[in-house]
Design a protein around this motif. Structure first.
Motif, mmCIF file in Angstrom:
data_model
loop_
_atom_site.group_PDB
_atom_site.id
_atom_site.type_symbol
_atom_site.label_atom_id
_atom_site.label_comp_id
_atom_site.label_asym_id
_atom_site.label_seq_id
_atom_site.Cartn_x
_atom_site.Cartn_y
_atom_site.Cartn_z
ATOM 1 N N ALA A 126 -45.681 -31.375 -53.162
ATOM 2 C CA ALA A 126 -45.665 -29.923 -52.976
ATOM 3 C C ALA A 126 -44.240 -29.384 -52.990
ATOM 4 N N VAL A 127 -43.304 -30.106 -52.378
ATOM 5 C CA VAL A 127 -41.901 -29.687 -52.408
ATOM 6 C C VAL A 127 -41.396 -29.637 -53.847
ATOM 7 N N THR A 128 -41.750 -30.645 -54.630
ATOM 8 C CA THR A 128 -41.324 -30.689 -56.029
ATOM 9 C C THR A 128 -41.864 -29.500 -56.813
ATOM 10 N N VAL A 129 -43.144 -29.187 -56.609
ATOM 11 C CA VAL A 129 -43.764 -28.076 -57.336
ATOM 12 C C VAL A 129 -43.100 -26.753 -56.969
ATOM 13 N N LEU A 130 -42.946 -26.483 -55.676
ATOM 14 C CA LEU A 130 -42.354 -25.213 -55.251
ATOM 15 C C LEU A 130 -40.897 -25.106 -55.696
ATOM 16 N N SER A 131 -40.158 -26.195 -55.613
ATOM 17 C CA SER A 131 -38.758 -26.175 -56.048
ATOM 18 C C SER A 131 -38.660 -25.887 -57.544
#
Length: 337
Positions: free
Chosen positions: A295-300
């Motif tokens: 999720a961090v990767t997607v939002l970033s």
């Protein structure tokens, strides 16, 4: 002229009805077809338990066998599984994490009901009355059904979408847009965490960690909206609203779990900001960040790409108007005396 206006009115009404016909199944179908689909769970017990579970619920669970309750609880806290079914000589027991989704906890309890008999649970609202239930990672006591989590997250999605639109429409320069987006994200994160953690008490996680998640989500949504519009104009606003908000909200799985939605739509929703943001907020607020890496990767990615599009895109709709050249003064024509 009157006929053209009548035709235009009919076309607009027809287009809205077509949009309605598309939106109703988009929202209603996933909600009406919630059921486990390869839901990760742990099982501890005799070998035949897994076979019995798969026979009773084909395709519903992705089972990981563990040695005992301690190993099962460790998997739950790391967000490797949503819960565990433990079968012993005295009956079956269910370990759940209502913080990962109260709906999933109820489904696991129902699935375990046919695997053994045991005394009724002491956890009100969590068990089926057939198997005892242990809530390993519970929701906050101020939000016992988890409804506040969902209701509190949606306004941030709406305001982030709106912020992206307003920044594009009324902030003409690239540097000013970047500053406005960063300021909005920081303030949205701090204010949102202050309300959800401090005021309402819906989330029990660390204030600054929750604020960081909300700020990243706000930047991803608003930045992507402004970036799309800077790249392709007003059409980017419409595209962002449809894909990131309408489709993203319907497929987010925030109210339940992505694995309960019809596939592959539940997985698709995790590639969109609302789905990724909901998953990351659960991970940080209740599980110490476990299970939030994707999720961090997607939002970033949404935030970074959106800001890059702002840099390379158009200046927007508000532009400096060039001063018109002054008209030459009329020549004075002499009047003969």
């Amino acid at each position: 002229m009157r006929r053209n206006a009548l035709t235009l009115g009919v076309l607009i009404a027809s287009a809205v009805v077509v949009g309605q016909a598309l939106l109703i199944p988009l929202f209603a179908a996933p909600a009406a077809n919630l059921e486990p689909r390869d839901l990760p769970i742990a099982v501890a017990g005799p070998p035949q338990v897994v076979a019995q579970l798969e026979a009773a619920h084909p395709g519903a669970f992705e089972v990981t066998t563990v040695a005992d309750a301690v190993a099962a609880d460790s998997r739950i806290k790391d967000r490797d599984v949503y819960g565990a079914i433990l079968v012993t000589a005295t009956g079956s027991e269910v370990h759940v994490a209502s913080a990962a989704g109260p709906t999933v906890a109820q489904l696991l309890t129902q699935a375990a009901a046919g695997l053994g008999q045991a005394p009724p649970t002491d956890s009100p609202g969590m068990g089926s009355g057939i198997v005892p239930v242990r809530d390993v990672v519970p929701v906050d006591p101020d939000d016992p059904r988890g409804a506040g989590f969902v209701a509190g997250f949606l306004p941030l999605a709406i305001t982030s979408l709106l912020a992206g639109v307003l920044v594009y429409l009324f902030v003409p320069r690239r540097a000013a847009r970047l500053t406005a987006l960063a300021t909005f994200a920081a303030l949205a994160g701090l204010a949102g965490a202050g309300i959800l953690v401090g005021w309402l008490g819906i989330l029990s996680g660390d204030y600054f960690a929750v604020a960081g998640v909300l700020a990243l989500f706000a930047l991803a949504m608003a930045g992507a909206m402004t970036g799309l519009a800077a790249l392709i104009g007003r059409g980017g606003l419409a595209l962002g609203a449809v894909v990131m908000f309408l489709v993203g909200n319907a497929l987010s799985g925030i109210a339940a779990a992505p694995q309960l939605l019809p596939q592959p739509w539940g997985e698709v929703g995790q590639w969109l900001p609302i789905g990724a943001g909901g998953t990351l907020l659960r991970s940080v607020a209740y599980f110490g960040g476990s299970g939030g890496g994707f999720a961090v990767t997607v939002l970033s990615a949404y935030a970074i790409v959106g800001l890059l599009l702002v840099l390379i895109g158009r200046n927007g709709l508000v532009k400096k108007t060039r001063e018109a050249p002054a008209a030459p003064a009329p020549e004075l024509v002499g009047v003969p005396s």
